[in-house]
Design an enzyme around this catalytic site. Structure first.
Site, PDB file in Angstrom:
ATOM      1  N   HIS A   1       0.793  -1.244   0.000  1.00  0.00           N
ATOM      2  CA  HIS A   1       0.000   0.000   0.000  1.00  0.00           C
ATOM      3  C   HIS A   1       0.825   1.294   0.000  1.00  0.00           C
ATOM      4  O   HIS A   1       0.795   2.055   0.965  1.00  0.00           O
ATOM      5  CB  HIS A   1      -1.004   0.014   1.158  1.00  0.00           C
ATOM      6  CG  HIS A   1      -0.525  -0.540   2.479  1.00  0.00           C
ATOM      7  ND1 HIS A   1       0.621  -0.133   3.098  1.00  0.00           N
ATOM      8  CD2 HIS A   1      -1.073  -1.483   3.291  1.00  0.00           C
ATOM      9  CE1 HIS A   1       0.774  -0.786   4.234  1.00  0.00           C
ATOM     10  NE2 HIS A   1      -0.247  -1.616   4.371  1.00  0.00           N
TER      11      HIS A   1
ATOM     12  N   HIS B   1     -13.979  -4.369   9.432  1.00  0.00           N
ATOM     13  CA  HIS B   1     -14.167  -4.171  10.874  1.00  0.00           C
ATOM     14  C   HIS B   1     -15.663  -3.997  11.106  1.00  0.00           C
ATOM     15  O   HIS B   1     -16.363  -3.470  10.248  1.00  0.00           O
ATOM     16  CB  HIS B   1     -13.424  -2.919  11.359  1.00  0.00           C
ATOM     17  CG  HIS B   1     -11.933  -3.028  11.274  1.00  0.00           C
ATOM     18  ND1 HIS B   1     -11.201  -3.867  12.077  1.00  0.00           N
ATOM     19  CD2 HIS B   1     -11.039  -2.404  10.467  1.00  0.00           C
ATOM     20  CE1 HIS B   1      -9.904  -3.753  11.787  1.00  0.00           C
ATOM     21  NE2 HIS B   1      -9.785  -2.876  10.805  1.00  0.00           N
TER      22      HIS B   1
ATOM     23  N   ASP C   1      -6.331  -4.136  -0.005  1.00  0.00           N
ATOM     24  CA  ASP C   1      -6.154  -4.090   1.461  1.00  0.00           C
ATOM     25  C   ASP C   1      -7.517  -4.183   2.153  1.00  0.00           C
ATOM     26  O   ASP C   1      -7.763  -3.496   3.155  1.00  0.00           O
ATOM     27  CB  ASP C   1      -5.387  -2.835   1.909  1.00  0.00           C
ATOM     28  CG  ASP C   1      -4.806  -2.976   3.322  1.00  0.00           C
ATOM     29  OD1 ASP C   1      -4.930  -4.064   3.918  1.00  0.00           O
ATOM     30  OD2 ASP C   1      -4.232  -1.994   3.825  1.00  0.00           O
TER      31      ASP C   1
HETATM   32  O1  DOR Z   1      -5.921  -0.036   7.410  1.00  0.00           O
HETATM   33  C1  DOR Z   1      -5.337  -1.052   7.744  1.00  0.00           C
HETATM   34  N1  DOR Z   1      -5.995  -2.129   8.212  1.00  0.00           N
HETATM   35  N2  DOR Z   1      -4.023  -1.093   7.643  1.00  0.00           N
HETATM   36  C2  DOR Z   1      -3.310  -2.090   8.130  1.00  0.00           C
HETATM   37  O2  DOR Z   1      -2.118  -2.046   8.015  1.00  0.00           O
HETATM   38  C3  DOR Z   1      -3.950  -3.217   8.823  1.00  0.00           C
HETATM   39  C4  DOR Z   1      -5.324  -3.369   8.397  1.00  0.00           C
HETATM   40  C5  DOR Z   1      -6.116  -4.244   9.327  1.00  0.00           C
HETATM   41  O3  DOR Z   1      -5.662  -5.340   9.641  1.00  0.00           O
HETATM   42  O4  DOR Z   1      -7.215  -3.840   9.713  1.00  0.00           O
HETATM   43 ZN    ZN Z   2      -0.580  -2.753   6.041  1.00  0.00          ZN
HETATM   44 ZN    ZN Z   3      -3.202  -4.826   5.100  1.00  0.00          ZN
END
Ligand code: DOR
Ligand code: ZN
Ligand code: ZN
Length: 428
Positions: free
Chosen positions: A235, A313, A309
């Site tokens: 990223h 959540h 990415d």
């Molecule tokens: O935005 C992110 N979420 N960046 C990260 O490096 C980890 C990832 C996560 O695991 O939620």
């Molecule tokens: Zn990351």
């Molecule tokens: Zn990541």
């Protein structure tokens, strides 16, 4: 044949446009690609009429979080695979920052076996560089490779210790495996979530400086040069990182890189305020100058591929407020429409350019036997309706989570059918 995809529009690099083709599939493999003008005897085969639609090699996403094991309230391997399939992805590579961390052969095998049982898309696991991603002790790279890990990464955190990273690269090189790095120097980011820029200034926030990322990129390309290891930068979000990767490539260092859709289409100044943690991700949205630099880096080949990415959540976690909410946004179900609408429909990129960065280049960097529409290759195929315009509705996501800043965006270029090894795994 067991499946024919008829009348699909296929990108033709030679003519720089779309040409109509019929694609015949048997035994999970593309057996025949015929001109649109040819007659096809489909016999007893299943037929998909892709008339008026784009037919592409299935999309590949080399950076995703499936949260399984341990955080299944956010996502699991099955729902993550479904969400990816709906986004047109046929191969994904998942990050090891689960609970437990994917740092043993057993956890690598757990991911592989659960994905195989789901029988949807291809899920390739990364294993961590250090045990529990704590940066203290290397994992057993040889055993993890043997179990099926495709590379090593502590994604979610940066490897803070340079000697640890050098040892990791030395070992990775000896096993012909890549090191994939989340670049972040912890000493430069204390107590911040937004990038240093107009947004952080306006709201009186402590910002995350660009150097926190670029310092690791600079350190690690030197370690890659010293060890000969293949080093892949996660990223990329800053102008300085792009500059360092460009320089490293120009002197023959074995470095590759990825960029996320959100860092290509959003800047810190787009963040509406301090109320919505769906604008919080790591690395953060950077300044318009950085956005221009990562676009340029992708266009000139400094950055090799696009990844989502995908970082699900739960709504409850994201509702804790920007300071306490976890970093990350989901990405599978918006990636292609977002980039198609913003860069291809506007005439900035050819369709072929966008497709190559989501298929051929990730396949070639990570030596996958997919990513191309060609006779004799696995029938991993995505069909896309380039015309349909629709607004993003997180309620309709197949992901367990809906944490996206793109809700309500009007986009075109929605995948309609996803095929893996000749089998339809998702269809509208
Ligand atoms: O935005 C992110 N979420 N960046 C990260 O490096 C980890 C990832 C996560 O695991 O939620
Ligand atoms: Zn990351
Ligand atoms: Zn990541």
């Amino acid at each position: 044949m067991t499946l024919w995809i008829l009348n699909g529009s296929v990108w033709d690099e030679g003519s720089g446009g779309l040409v109509v083709k019929h694609i015949g599939i048997r035994d999970g493999v593309i057996q025949e690609i015929k001109d649109g003008s040819a007659d096809v005897d489909t016999g007893s085969a299943e037929v998909i009429d892709a008339g008026g639609k784009l037919v592409s090699a299935g999309f590949i996403d080399m950076h995703v979080h499936l949260r399984d094991p341990g955080f299944e309230h956010k996502e699991d391997i099955v729902t993550g695979s479904k969400s990816a399939a709906k986004g047109g992805f046929t191969t994904i590579a998942c990050m090891p920052n689960t609970r437990p961390v994917i740092d043993t052969p057993e956890t690598v095998r757990y991911v592989i076996e659960k994905a195989e049982k789901a029988d949807l898309i291809k899920v390739l696991p990364y294993a961590s560089i250090t045990k529990n991603e704590l940066g203290r002790e290397l994992t057993d790279f040889a055993a993890l490779k043997e179990a099926g890990a495709i590379g090593f990464t502590d994604d979610g955190v940066g490897v803070q210790n340079a000697q640890m990273m050098k040892d990791a690269m030395t070992l990775a090189k000896s096993l012909d495996m890549p090191i994939i790095a989340h670049c972040e120097d912890d000493t430069l980011v204390v107590g911040a979530w937004a990038s240093e820029g107009e947004f952080s200034k306006k709201h009186g926030l402590k910002g995350i400086p660009n150097e926190s990322e670029a310092i690791h990129v600079g350190r690690d390309v030197l370690l890659s040069e010293a060890t000969g290891a293949h080093y892949h930068v996660c990223h990329v979000s800053t102008e300085q990182s792009v500059r360092l990767i460009r320089l490293a490539k120009s002197v023959g260092i074995s470095v590759t890189a990825e960029v996320c859709p959100h860092h290509l289409v959003l800047a810190d100044e787009d963040i509406p305020g301090l109320d919505d943690a769906n604008w919080k991700m790591n690395p953060p949205l950077r300044t318009p100058r950085d956005v221009a630099a990562v676009i340029e880096g992708l266009e000139d080949g400094t950055i090799d591929m696009i990844v989502t990415d995908h970082a699900p959540h739960s709504a409850e976690e994201k509702a804790r407020g920007v300071d306490l909410a976890p970093f990350g946004i989901v990405g599978f179900e918006t990636a292609f429409p977002l980039l198609y609408t913003k860069f291809v429909a506007t005439g900035k990129w050819t369709l072929g350019f966008l497709l190559s960065r989501m298929t051929e280049t990730p396949a070639s960097v990570f030596r996958l036997d997919t990513g191309k529409l060609a006779e004799g290759t696995p029938a991993d195929i995505t069909i896309v309706d380039l015309e349909s315009r629709r607004s993003v509705d997180p309620q309709t996501f197949l992901s367990k989570s809906g944490n996206t800043p793109f809700g309500g965006w009007e986009l075109s270029g929605w995948p309609t059918t996803t095929i893996v090894n000749g089998k339809v795994v998702w269809s509208e």
